[in-house]
Design a protein around this motif. Sequence first.
Motif, short mmCIF file in Angstrom:
data_model
loop_
_atom_site.label_atom_id
_atom_site.label_comp_id
_atom_site.label_asym_id
_atom_site.label_seq_id
_atom_site.Cartn_x
_atom_site.Cartn_y
_atom_site.Cartn_z
N LEU A 1 52.40 -17.96 24.41
CA LEU A 1 50.69 -17.93 24.67
C LEU A 1 50.31 -16.52 23.67
N ARG A 2 51.78 -15.69 23.47
CA ARG A 2 50.61 -14.16 22.44
C ARG A 2 50.46 -13.41 23.99
N ILE A 3 50.52 -13.54 25.15
CA ILE A 3 49.76 -12.01 26.22
C ILE A 3 50.31 -11.33 25.93
N PRO A 4 49.78 -10.29 25.23
CA PRO A 4 50.28 -8.68 25.01
C PRO A 4 50.35 -8.01 26.92
N VAL A 5 51.55 -7.21 27.06
CA VAL A 5 52.03 -6.45 28.26
C VAL A 5 51.11 -5.14 28.34
N PRO A 6 49.97 -5.75 30.03
CA PRO A 6 49.45 -4.43 29.88
C PRO A 6 50.22 -3.22 29.69
N ALA A 7 49.64 -1.95 29.12
CA ALA A 7 50.60 -1.31 28.58
C ALA A 7 50.82 -0.04 30.20
N ARG A 8 49.54 -0.30 31.31
CA ARG A 8 49.97 0.42 32.59
C ARG A 8 51.26 -0.43 33.22
N HIS A 9 51.52 -2.08 32.53
CA HIS A 9 52.76 -2.65 32.94
C HIS A 9 53.89 -2.38 32.19
#
Length: 206
Positions: free
Chosen positions: A97-105
């Motif tokens: 789904l091309r959902i980016p990984v949040p920076a905080r994760h």
Amino acid sequence: MTAPAREDVAALLRAGATYRTIKEQLGVGHGVISKTRTAYKIPTPRRFGPQGAELRAATERRYPQIAAMLRAEATHRQITAATGATAPTIVRIRRILRIPVPARHQRTARTIAQVLALYVEPYGDDGHARWSGPHADTQPQLSASGRVYSARREAFRAHHGRPPAGTVRASCTEPRCIAGAHLTDQTIRDEAHLDALYQDIFGDTP
């Protein structure tokens, strides 16, 4: 004498028919189909499932809750608790789904001590501790600085200040306890055995 290549078989192969379909329609064997493919230089089709937008749409339909939680920046642990999905499944859905990984994760390299502090959870009144991190089969597994370790052995090392000799076991009544003070190795068990023998032979000495 083997059967010759056949034009009708070639026509079905060019149309993308499977070997099973051709066998059922024409009553020919596997050898005839293979020989026809070779004689007419018909490439073997590469068969894939849905791709691109079709794959993304299918994934959205199949995993709507996971997709929604990923977009809401839920952690893998939260998604697993809510849906039962494993980490590899969650990662695959994120990629499709091309959902980016949040920076905080995004993970940073943790030290062994940091991972032990994160996943070793004390419980009860007798100094027990449980491992809340990942496992390999039934064994606690510790990942730190790009390597994988035995969490039980590293907990022993952290408490006793040396690497364990032989198998590490819990000396308490909780077989899965990972509290450093409750872990023994072969050296500690041998010393305890010798102490017990000495006690049996000489008793208490003043």
